[in-house]
Motif scaffolding. Structure first.
Motif, PDB file in Angstrom:
ATOM      1  N   TRP A   1       0.831  -1.198   0.000  1.00  0.00           N
ATOM      2  CA  TRP A   1       0.000   0.000   0.000  1.00  0.00           C
ATOM      3  C   TRP A   1       0.873   1.259   0.000  1.00  0.00           C
ATOM      4  N   CYS A   2       1.843   1.295   0.903  1.00  0.00           N
ATOM      5  CA  CYS A   2       2.746   2.448   0.981  1.00  0.00           C
ATOM      6  C   CYS A   2       3.576   2.580  -0.291  1.00  0.00           C
ATOM      7  N   PHE A   3       4.002   1.443  -0.835  1.00  0.00           N
ATOM      8  CA  PHE A   3       4.797   1.477  -2.060  1.00  0.00           C
ATOM      9  C   PHE A   3       4.010   2.114  -3.195  1.00  0.00           C
ATOM     10  N   ASP A   4       2.725   1.776  -3.313  1.00  0.00           N
ATOM     11  CA  ASP A   4       1.900   2.351  -4.374  1.00  0.00           C
ATOM     12  C   ASP A   4       1.780   3.863  -4.212  1.00  0.00           C
ATOM     13  N   GLU A   5       1.611   4.302  -2.967  1.00  0.00           N
ATOM     14  CA  GLU A   5       1.545   5.742  -2.724  1.00  0.00           C
ATOM     15  C   GLU A   5       2.848   6.419  -3.121  1.00  0.00           C
ATOM     16  N   MET A   6       3.974   5.813  -2.745  1.00  0.00           N
ATOM     17  CA  MET A   6       5.264   6.427  -3.069  1.00  0.00           C
ATOM     18  C   MET A   6       5.519   6.434  -4.569  1.00  0.00           C
ATOM     19  N   GLU A   7       5.094   5.388  -5.283  1.00  0.00           N
ATOM     20  CA  GLU A   7       5.283   5.362  -6.732  1.00  0.00           C
ATOM     21  C   GLU A   7       4.544   6.507  -7.407  1.00  0.00           C
ATOM     22  N   LEU A   8       3.323   6.772  -6.953  1.00  0.00           N
ATOM     23  CA  LEU A   8       2.589   7.921  -7.469  1.00  0.00           C
ATOM     24  C   LEU A   8       3.354   9.219  -7.208  1.00  0.00           C
ATOM     25  N   ALA A   9       3.871   9.335  -5.977  1.00  0.00           N
ATOM     26  CA  ALA A   9       4.607  10.544  -5.602  1.00  0.00           C
ATOM     27  C   ALA A   9       5.889  10.689  -6.424  1.00  0.00           C
ATOM     28  N   LEU A  10       6.601   9.600  -6.637  1.00  0.00           N
ATOM     29  CA  LEU A  10       7.838   9.655  -7.415  1.00  0.00           C
ATOM     30  C   LEU A  10       7.577  10.104  -8.851  1.00  0.00           C
ATOM     31  N   GLU A  11       6.447   9.665  -9.421  1.00  0.00           N
ATOM     32  CA  GLU A  11       6.088  10.103 -10.768  1.00  0.00           C
ATOM     33  C   GLU A  11       5.877  11.616 -10.805  1.00  0.00           C
ATOM     34  N   LYS A  12       5.125  12.140  -9.830  1.00  0.00           N
ATOM     35  CA  LYS A  12       4.867  13.571  -9.792  1.00  0.00           C
ATOM     36  C   LYS A  12       6.150  14.359  -9.485  1.00  0.00           C
ATOM     37  N   HIS A  13       6.998  13.796  -8.611  1.00  0.00           N
ATOM     38  CA  HIS A  13       8.259  14.456  -8.274  1.00  0.00           C
ATOM     39  C   HIS A  13       9.166  14.543  -9.505  1.00  0.00           C
ATOM     40  N   ALA A  14       9.199  13.490 -10.306  1.00  0.00           N
ATOM     41  CA  ALA A  14      10.037  13.483 -11.505  1.00  0.00           C
ATOM     42  C   ALA A  14       9.591  14.552 -12.502  1.00  0.00           C
ATOM     43  N   GLN A  15       8.325  14.937 -12.443  1.00  0.00           N
ATOM     44  CA  GLN A  15       7.790  15.969 -13.329  1.00  0.00           C
ATOM     45  C   GLN A  15       7.831  17.359 -12.693  1.00  0.00           C
ATOM     46  N   SER A  16       8.528  17.460 -11.531  1.00  0.00           N
ATOM     47  CA  SER A  16       8.639  18.729 -10.791  1.00  0.00           C
ATOM     48  C   SER A  16       7.267  19.273 -10.402  1.00  0.00           C
ATOM     49  N   GLN A  17       6.347  18.372 -10.088  1.00  0.00           N
ATOM     50  CA  GLN A  17       4.994  18.773  -9.687  1.00  0.00           C
ATOM     51  C   GLN A  17       4.720  18.468  -8.218  1.00  0.00           C
ATOM     52  N   LEU A  18       5.734  17.979  -7.503  1.00  0.00           N
ATOM     53  CA  LEU A  18       5.523  17.576  -6.115  1.00  0.00           C
ATOM     54  C   LEU A  18       6.851  17.569  -5.383  1.00  0.00           C
ATOM     55  N   GLU A  19       6.906  18.166  -4.203  1.00  0.00           N
ATOM     56  CA  GLU A  19       8.084  18.009  -3.342  1.00  0.00           C
ATOM     57  C   GLU A  19       7.939  16.712  -2.570  1.00  0.00           C
ATOM     58  N   LEU A  20       9.067  16.049  -2.334  1.00  0.00           N
ATOM     59  CA  LEU A  20       9.055  14.760  -1.648  1.00  0.00           C
ATOM     60  C   LEU A  20       9.983  14.835  -0.450  1.00  0.00           C
ATOM     61  N   TRP A  21       9.413  14.757   0.742  1.00  0.00           N
ATOM     62  CA  TRP A  21      10.188  14.746   1.982  1.00  0.00           C
ATOM     63  C   TRP A  21      10.169  13.329   2.538  1.00  0.00           C
TER      64      TRP A  21
END
Length: 354
Positions: A288-308
């Motif tokens: 479950w957590c991995f799926d959430e992080m994968e979504l976040a990593l996609e957005k982060h790679a597009q400079s659309q999300l900061e990841l802490w």
């Protein structure tokens, strides 16, 4: 973050100033190792042999209180080097180690080993979030490594009080460093200010890693990703953020393995400005957590999300795309709050200039 320390004397052993320089180098690297371990940063080293800067960094690192972050070793995969590293790690009681062996020289000559060590150091620079340089002969490998790091625009803190290659790098980059660190760069020229170096390193990396994310509203939206078996850290992060009137989303439903992420979770990640991952053993074991992080990593790679990413235990980062991101090793609630406040201030300052 992962920090690689390049160090060496600028004088030859036959010169009168060599012993004084060697003592300054060893003391500085020992203090750096202590400071890095205490601050929860990983250390990268290449040499297990006495009289090297690497040994003193490891010595200082080993004397910090557990739990310690990981130490990375990059080295030529020869029997002699392996045996020496095993002896040093055992002597210093360092158990959390990531090994990166590289092909050894075909013939064990001094010149062949110089090229083998150079390969290890180049890869160590690539793996690091920041390189700290101290001393080093201007006509030696250290100067070339620093020029390569500068050419690749890798984060670099050159400590200049020992002169040499690091001092040359400092004066090449002094205007850039002044712009980023202000008058605090004076610590890079003072042998009595080694305890401030890690603070400067954090500022340099935090500022460099600032995303180009444009805040969607008046306040940033936060998504807290955490394992449902460990809600305490998420509770604390939510409290810190809500006290500052931030918009926070966290899902407290336990759907278990085998379920797709519900639409509301996807929408929450897509609408967030900051994704906060509370990495730990339970997180690493949760699809479950991995799926959430994968979504976040996609957005982060597009400079659309900061990841802490806050590591709340000593579990290694597993997702490949997350391994090279800056993460923060957290040992206490005070550290967690301090880091969040610093990141919020950095975000506020960055967005105020856009």
């Amino acid at each position: 973050m992962r920090v690689f320390v390049i160090g060496g004397t600028t004088a030859d052993p036959t010169e009168p100033m060599f012993k004084t320089q060697k003592a300054l180098l060893e003391q500085a690297c020992y203090q750096l190792g202590c400071s890095l371990g205490t601050a929860g940063h990983s250390v990268i080293v290449c040499s297990p042999f006495e009289n090297s800067a690497d040994i003193e960094v490891m010595r200082g690192f080993a004397e910090t209180l557990p739990p310690r972050p990981a130490i990375e070793i990059h080295y030529p995969d020869s029997q002699r080097v392996n045996s020496q590293f095993n002896e040093v790690l055992s002597r210093f009681q360092i158990s959390t180690v990531s090994r990166y062996p590289y092909p050894p020289p075909q013939v064990e000559t001094r010149e062949a080993f110089q090229y083998a060590w150079l390969l290890c150091q180049l890869n160590a620079i690539e793996r690091s979030h920041l390189t700290i340089a101290i001393g080093g002969k201007p006509d030696g490998a250290a100067n070339m490594l620093l020029l390569i790091a500068e050419g690749k625009q890798k984060p670099l803190l050159p400590i200049s009080f020992l002169g040499g290659a690091a001092s040359q790098s400092f004066y090449r980059r002094r205007y850039e460093l002044t712009d980023r660190l202000g008058e605090d760069i004076d610590a890079l020229q003072d042998s009595q200010s080694i305890n401030k170096i890690v603070y400067l390193a954090e500022r340099l990396v935090d500022r460099r890693s600032t995303s180009t994310v444009k805040i969607k509203g008046n306040r940033p939206n936060f998504f807290i990703s955490y394992p449902r078996a460990r809600p305490a850290e998420a509770d604390y992060v939510e409290t810190i953020l809500r006290r500052r009137n931030m918009v926070v989303f966290r899902d407290e439903t336990d759907f278990g393995a085998g379920y797709d992420i519900p639409r509301k979770i996807q929408e929450a990640v897509f609408s967030a400005d900051v994704f906060v991952a509370l990495w730990c053993r339970e997180y690493a074991c949760s699809p479950w957590c991995f799926d959430e992080m994968e979504l976040a990593l996609e957005k982060h790679a597009q400079s659309q999300l900061e990841l802490w990413i806050f590591c709340v235990d000593d579990t290694r980062i597993i997702p490949r795309r997350a391994r090279d991101l800056v993460f923060y090793q957290i040992k206490s609630r005070d550290e967690l709050e301090g880091r969040i406040v610093t990141l919020l201030e950095r975000m506020e300052n960055t967005n105020s200039k856009k």
